[in-house]
Structures are given as C-alpha cells and as structure tokens.
Design a protein around this motif. Structure first.
Motif, PDB file in Angstrom:
ATOM      1  N   GLU A 216       9.330  12.305  32.389  1.00 31.55           N
ATOM      2  CA  GLU A 216       8.025  12.308  33.054  1.00 31.55           C
ATOM      3  C   GLU A 216       8.176  12.533  34.557  1.00 31.55           C
ATOM      4  O   GLU A 216       9.237  12.281  35.138  1.00 31.55           O
ATOM      5  CB  GLU A 216       7.282  10.997  32.791  1.00 31.55           C
ATOM      6  N   SER A 217       7.102  13.010  35.186  1.00 31.68           N
ATOM      7  CA  SER A 217       7.093  13.214  36.633  1.00 31.68           C
ATOM      8  C   SER A 217       7.106  11.870  37.355  1.00 31.68           C
ATOM      9  O   SER A 217       6.493  10.898  36.904  1.00 31.68           O
ATOM     10  CB  SER A 217       5.841  13.996  37.042  1.00 31.68           C
ATOM     11  N   LEU A 218       7.812  11.827  38.479  1.00 35.19           N
ATOM     12  CA  LEU A 218       7.876  10.619  39.289  1.00 35.19           C
ATOM     13  C   LEU A 218       6.984  10.708  40.529  1.00 35.19           C
ATOM     14  O   LEU A 218       7.031   9.823  41.389  1.00 35.19           O
ATOM     15  CB  LEU A 218       9.322  10.367  39.729  1.00 35.19           C
ATOM     16  N   GLU A 219       6.171  11.718  40.586  1.00 34.52           N
ATOM     17  CA  GLU A 219       5.334  11.923  41.769  1.00 34.52           C
ATOM     18  C   GLU A 219       4.439  10.703  42.029  1.00 34.52           C
ATOM     19  O   GLU A 219       3.781  10.194  41.126  1.00 34.52           O
ATOM     20  CB  GLU A 219       4.466  13.157  41.587  1.00 34.52           C
ATOM     21  N   GLY A 220       4.421  10.245  43.260  1.00 30.46           N
ATOM     22  CA  GLY A 220       3.582   9.112  43.663  1.00 30.46           C
ATOM     23  C   GLY A 220       4.179   7.744  43.377  1.00 30.46           C
ATOM     24  O   GLY A 220       3.596   6.721  43.754  1.00 30.46           O
ATOM     25  N   GLY A 250      24.849  -2.020  41.294  1.00 30.47           N
ATOM     26  CA  GLY A 250      23.646  -1.244  41.539  1.00 30.47           C
ATOM     27  C   GLY A 250      22.754  -1.926  42.567  1.00 30.47           C
ATOM     28  O   GLY A 250      23.044  -3.023  43.043  1.00 30.47           O
ATOM     29  N   GLY A 251      21.666  -1.259  42.905  1.00 30.85           N
ATOM     30  CA  GLY A 251      20.767  -1.791  43.921  1.00 30.85           C
ATOM     31  C   GLY A 251      19.503  -0.960  43.995  1.00 30.85           C
ATOM     32  O   GLY A 251      19.178  -0.208  43.071  1.00 30.85           O
ATOM     33  N   ASN A 252      18.778  -1.116  45.123  1.00 29.90           N
ATOM     34  CA  ASN A 252      17.493  -0.425  45.297  1.00 29.90           C
ATOM     35  C   ASN A 252      16.560  -0.710  44.120  1.00 29.90           C
ATOM     36  O   ASN A 252      15.942   0.186  43.550  1.00 29.90           O
ATOM     37  CB  ASN A 252      17.696   1.079  45.480  1.00 29.90           C
ATOM     38  N   ILE A 253      16.456  -1.996  43.754  1.00 39.47           N
ATOM     39  CA  ILE A 253      15.538  -2.439  42.710  1.00 39.47           C
ATOM     40  C   ILE A 253      14.220  -2.798  43.390  1.00 39.47           C
ATOM     41  O   ILE A 253      14.180  -3.683  44.240  1.00 39.47           O
ATOM     42  CB  ILE A 253      16.104  -3.646  41.942  1.00 39.47           C
ATOM     43  N   TRP A 254      13.145  -2.109  43.018  1.00 41.26           N
ATOM     44  CA  TRP A 254      11.863  -2.251  43.687  1.00 41.26           C
ATOM     45  C   TRP A 254      10.743  -2.570  42.707  1.00 41.26           C
ATOM     46  O   TRP A 254      10.840  -2.289  41.511  1.00 41.26           O
ATOM     47  CB  TRP A 254      11.476  -0.941  44.397  1.00 41.26           C
ATOM     48  N   LEU A 255       9.669  -3.130  43.248  1.00 39.07           N
ATOM     49  CA  LEU A 255       8.351  -3.016  42.632  1.00 39.07           C
ATOM     50  C   LEU A 255       7.770  -1.704  43.161  1.00 39.07           C
ATOM     51  O   LEU A 255       7.786  -1.465  44.377  1.00 39.07           O
ATOM     52  CB  LEU A 255       7.446  -4.178  43.053  1.00 39.07           C
ATOM     53  N   HIS A 256       7.291  -0.843  42.279  1.00 36.07           N
ATOM     54  CA  HIS A 256       6.705   0.423  42.748  1.00 36.07           C
ATOM     55  C   HIS A 256       5.601   0.865  41.800  1.00 36.07           C
ATOM     56  O   HIS A 256       5.326   0.202  40.781  1.00 36.07           O
ATOM     57  CB  HIS A 256       7.778   1.510  42.920  1.00 36.07           C
ATOM     58  N   VAL A 257       4.972   1.962  42.114  1.00 32.31           N
ATOM     59  CA  VAL A 257       3.861   2.469  41.298  1.00 32.31           C
ATOM     60  C   VAL A 257       4.400   3.011  39.977  1.00 32.31           C
ATOM     61  O   VAL A 257       5.384   3.762  39.946  1.00 32.31           O
ATOM     62  CB  VAL A 257       3.091   3.566  42.068  1.00 32.31           C
ATOM     63  N   ASP A 258       3.747   2.617  38.896  1.00 38.70           N
ATOM     64  CA  ASP A 258       4.177   3.035  37.559  1.00 38.70           C
ATOM     65  C   ASP A 258       4.040   4.549  37.404  1.00 38.70           C
ATOM     66  O   ASP A 258       3.067   5.154  37.846  1.00 38.70           O
ATOM     67  CB  ASP A 258       3.313   2.320  36.515  1.00 38.70           C
ATOM     68  N   HIS A 259       5.026   5.169  36.729  1.00 36.48           N
ATOM     69  CA  HIS A 259       4.988   6.623  36.490  1.00 36.48           C
ATOM     70  C   HIS A 259       4.880   6.922  34.992  1.00 36.48           C
ATOM     71  O   HIS A 259       5.353   7.969  34.526  1.00 36.48           O
ATOM     72  CB  HIS A 259       6.231   7.302  37.097  1.00 36.48           C
ATOM     73  N   ASP A 260       4.245   6.008  34.256  1.00 37.17           N
ATOM     74  CA  ASP A 260       4.004   6.205  32.817  1.00 37.17           C
ATOM     75  C   ASP A 260       5.295   6.348  32.021  1.00 37.17           C
ATOM     76  O   ASP A 260       5.387   7.158  31.087  1.00 37.17           O
ATOM     77  CB  ASP A 260       3.096   7.428  32.583  1.00 37.17           C
ATOM     78  N   GLY A 261       6.272   5.557  32.373  1.00 32.73           N
ATOM     79  CA  GLY A 261       7.535   5.578  31.638  1.00 32.73           C
ATOM     80  C   GLY A 261       8.441   4.460  32.106  1.00 32.73           C
ATOM     81  O   GLY A 261       8.203   3.842  33.157  1.00 32.73           O
ATOM     82  N   PRO A 262       9.481   4.154  31.349  1.00 28.43           N
ATOM     83  CA  PRO A 262      10.422   3.109  31.761  1.00 28.43           C
ATOM     84  C   PRO A 262      11.189   3.523  33.004  1.00 28.43           C
ATOM     85  O   PRO A 262      11.234   4.708  33.365  1.00 28.43           O
ATOM     86  CB  PRO A 262      11.335   2.979  30.549  1.00 28.43           C
ATOM     87  N   SER A 263      11.802   2.539  33.646  1.00 32.26           N
ATOM     88  CA  SER A 263      12.519   2.812  34.895  1.00 32.26           C
ATOM     89  C   SER A 263      14.023   2.727  34.683  1.00 32.26           C
ATOM     90  O   SER A 263      14.507   2.423  33.597  1.00 32.26           O
ATOM     91  CB  SER A 263      12.096   1.785  35.958  1.00 32.26           C
ATOM     92  N   GLN A 264      14.745   2.965  35.764  1.00 23.54           N
ATOM     93  CA  GLN A 264      16.193   2.794  35.736  1.00 23.54           C
ATOM     94  C   GLN A 264      16.591   1.353  36.064  1.00 23.54           C
ATOM     95  O   GLN A 264      17.768   1.016  36.011  1.00 23.54           O
ATOM     96  CB  GLN A 264      16.844   3.755  36.727  1.00 23.54           C
ATOM     97  N   GLY A 265      15.613   0.521  36.379  1.00 25.31           N
ATOM     98  CA  GLY A 265      15.893  -0.874  36.707  1.00 25.31           C
ATOM     99  C   GLY A 265      14.787  -1.524  37.514  1.00 25.31           C
ATOM    100  O   GLY A 265      14.740  -2.756  37.628  1.00 25.31           O
ATOM    101  N   CYS A 266      13.892  -0.704  38.077  1.00 29.93           N
ATOM    102  CA  CYS A 266      12.778  -1.229  38.863  1.00 29.93           C
ATOM    103  C   CYS A 266      11.670  -1.743  37.947  1.00 29.93           C
ATOM    104  O   CYS A 266      11.768  -1.687  36.725  1.00 29.93           O
ATOM    105  CB  CYS A 266      12.234  -0.126  39.771  1.00 29.93           C
ATOM    106  N   VAL A 267      10.606  -2.250  38.573  1.00 32.48           N
ATOM    107  CA  VAL A 267       9.415  -2.695  37.843  1.00 32.48           C
ATOM    108  C   VAL A 267       8.246  -1.853  38.309  1.00 32.48           C
ATOM    109  O   VAL A 267       7.918  -1.827  39.502  1.00 32.48           O
ATOM    110  CB  VAL A 267       9.138  -4.187  38.090  1.00 32.48           C
ATOM    111  N   GLY A 268       7.629  -1.124  37.378  1.00 34.97           N
ATOM    112  CA  GLY A 268       6.510  -0.247  37.702  1.00 34.97           C
ATOM    113  C   GLY A 268       5.183  -0.913  37.400  1.00 34.97           C
ATOM    114  O   GLY A 268       4.978  -1.484  36.330  1.00 34.97           O
TER     115      GLY A 268
END
Length: 296
Positions: A216-220, A250-268
């Motif tokens: 899926e696109s990660l835009e936004g 690993g690192g750079n674990i964020w809360l961020h805007v959901d991109h309609d799919g699972p993440s690599q470790g963040c929470v969308g």
C-alpha cells in the motif's frame, strides 16, 4: 596445741561454715522469695521501659524474647493498603494508583512499570501476540494517585508480525516492541495542530519512501508523528537516527497516521486521532505509552 590456738582454730572453722552456708551460688530461700515478688511486681514494666524508650537499643527478635504475659495482648493488626503510599511501588505488588480505571487485562508486571508521576497514558492493546490489529485508548487522570479515565478510543495497526518482548526484538523483524515508554517529542511534514505542547519538529524529511508491507501507499503517513522512546535519545527530533542500545534492536518506532496496512513496528492511527493526541499530550503530565498484545 595450746588452748588459745585451739580457740582460734575453732573460730576459723565456724566462720568457714557460715561462709559456705551463704555461698554466692546458693542464695537463701528467703532472698529468692523476695526477688521473685519484686520481679512480678516491677519486672514487666522495667523490661518494657528498657525496650520501648525512644532511642534505646532494641534486642533482636524482641517480641519472641518476652513472654506474652509480660508484653500484654498482641495489638490488633491494621489493614494496609495494597501498593503502599500513593506514588510508591511495593516490591512484588503493583501500585494501587496505577490500577484504578485501567483494563483488568493488563498484567501486574506491566502495571507496576507505569510511572507514578504519569497523568496521561496511551494504551495500545493488540488483538493477539501475532496480530497486526490493535486498539488505542487514551487515558488521563487529574493527579498522581487518582483514577484513570478514558478520553478517546480508536482502531489501530501495529507490526505486521505482531509483538515481541523488548529484549527479544530485532531490527527488521516486523514486530512492535512490548513495554512502557515515555512520549517526549513529536514532528511531521505538516504544521502542528493548534494547541500542540510537545516539542514539534516540522521538517520536509518526514516523507516515507517505498511502499507498505502489503504494497500500500505510505503517502501522508508522517504528516504527524509522535516518537515512542524505544531505543532513542529523548529531547531530539523523531528524525534523529541515534539508537543508544544498538542498531540490532531497531528504532524509529512512532505513533503516526495509519496507511491502511500493518507497519514495520510503529503504531498507525487515524489522522484525526493523531491530531487529537497532539492537541492533548502535555510534557507536564509525563505522558507514557503502554503497548503490547492483550494480557501482556
């Protein structure tokens, strides 16, 4: 032997007899009785005064050393609150102030890690250990020791392969780290929502590359982010690449805007949820995130 000599000898013998009859090791019966009466009348009070005087030395195991009759009936035990005084953890027992209002599914070990000073809490509850679906609930409380109150709830996504214990997580394993972490820094491609209190770094670097785990696109996705203080330095931009505990975790674990799919470790999260959190999270409230699968 002269008469005078025999008299002195007899006198010494009688003196020796008297001394033997009052030897230190065998006190007369009358003295024993007097001493016993004195101990019964005054002994318990004397012992109590010796042991209970402020600053007086206290013998080891003193409650076992004195008979029950001397120390009186045992005092009634007063019930003690679980967790000790507000804001302090008791070894092996979760603090009472960290329990009220939070879901019963949180384990005692996780509850015990919640800082006493925290007044804002983002709870991420995964559906299962290997699931990428989760729910985020935002809790607040007016002061340490008060009950937590839910102030928002949203659907969310976590790592594509679910969750891993913090000490077991490895770079690129597509899991989110379980644990309790502080939230100190934010940023994004867009300006901060009005009222944002966390330090916010607006930067053109908040543009994801490539595509999501499912293509899926990660835009936004990085229009707004809040850094989770897992293997990072506090007080710097979420873009900071430093990993104090090593890159293997690993690192750079964020809360961020959901991109309609699972993440690599963040929470969308939905974009409106991210905006609400940024308007609400306050460094003075010591916000934390508690994250992991149900029951962790």
């Amino acid at each position: 032997m002269s008469k005078h000599a025999r008299a002195r000898s007899g006198s010494r013998a009688r003196t020796a007899d008297r001394r033997r009859s009052v030897s230190p090791g065998r006190p007369p019966t009358a003295l024993i009785a007097v001493a016993a009466l004195g101990l019964l009348a005054f002994g318990a009070g004397w012992v109590h005064a010796l042991y209970e005087q402020p600053g007086a030395p206290v013998p080891a195991a003193r409650s076992d050393a004195r008979p029950q009759a001397a120390r009186g009936p045992a005092p009634k035990q007063q019930p003690q609150p679980q967790g000790g005084a507000p804001g302090h953890a008791t070894r092996g027992t979760p603090r009472a102030d960290a329990l009220q209002g939070l879901p019963d599914t949180l384990s005692a070990a996780t509850r015990a890690r919640i800082p006493a000073a925290a007044r804002q809490l983002v709870l991420v509850t995964g559906r299962a250990k290997d699931s990428s679906d989760s729910t985020v609930t935002f809790f607040t409380r007016p002061a340490a020791g008060k009950d937590w109150t839910a102030a928002g709830k949203w659907p969310a996504r976590n790592g594509a392969k679910g969750w891993s214990a913090e000490r077991e997580r490895e770079y690129g394993d597509l899991t989110s780290p379980e644990g309790v972490y502080s939230l100190t820094d934010a940023g994004g491609l867009l300006p901060p929502p009005a009222g944002t209190k966390l330090p916010y770094d607006q930067d053109r670097g908040f543009v994801p590359s490539g595509r999501g785990v499912n293509g899926e696109s990660l835009e936004g996705s990085f229009d707004h982010v809040v850094a989770i203080d897992y293997n990072r330095r506090k007080g710097v931009s979420p873009l900071d690449p430093g990993m104090p505990e090593g890159e293997d975790k690993g690192g750079n674990i964020w809360l961020h805007v959901d991109h309609d799919g699972p993440s690599q470790g963040c929470v969308g999260l939905p974009k409106e949820a991210m905006e609400q959190l940024l308007r609400t999270l306050d460094p003075a409230a010591k916000p934390v995130i508690v994250m992991g699968p149900a029951g962790f």
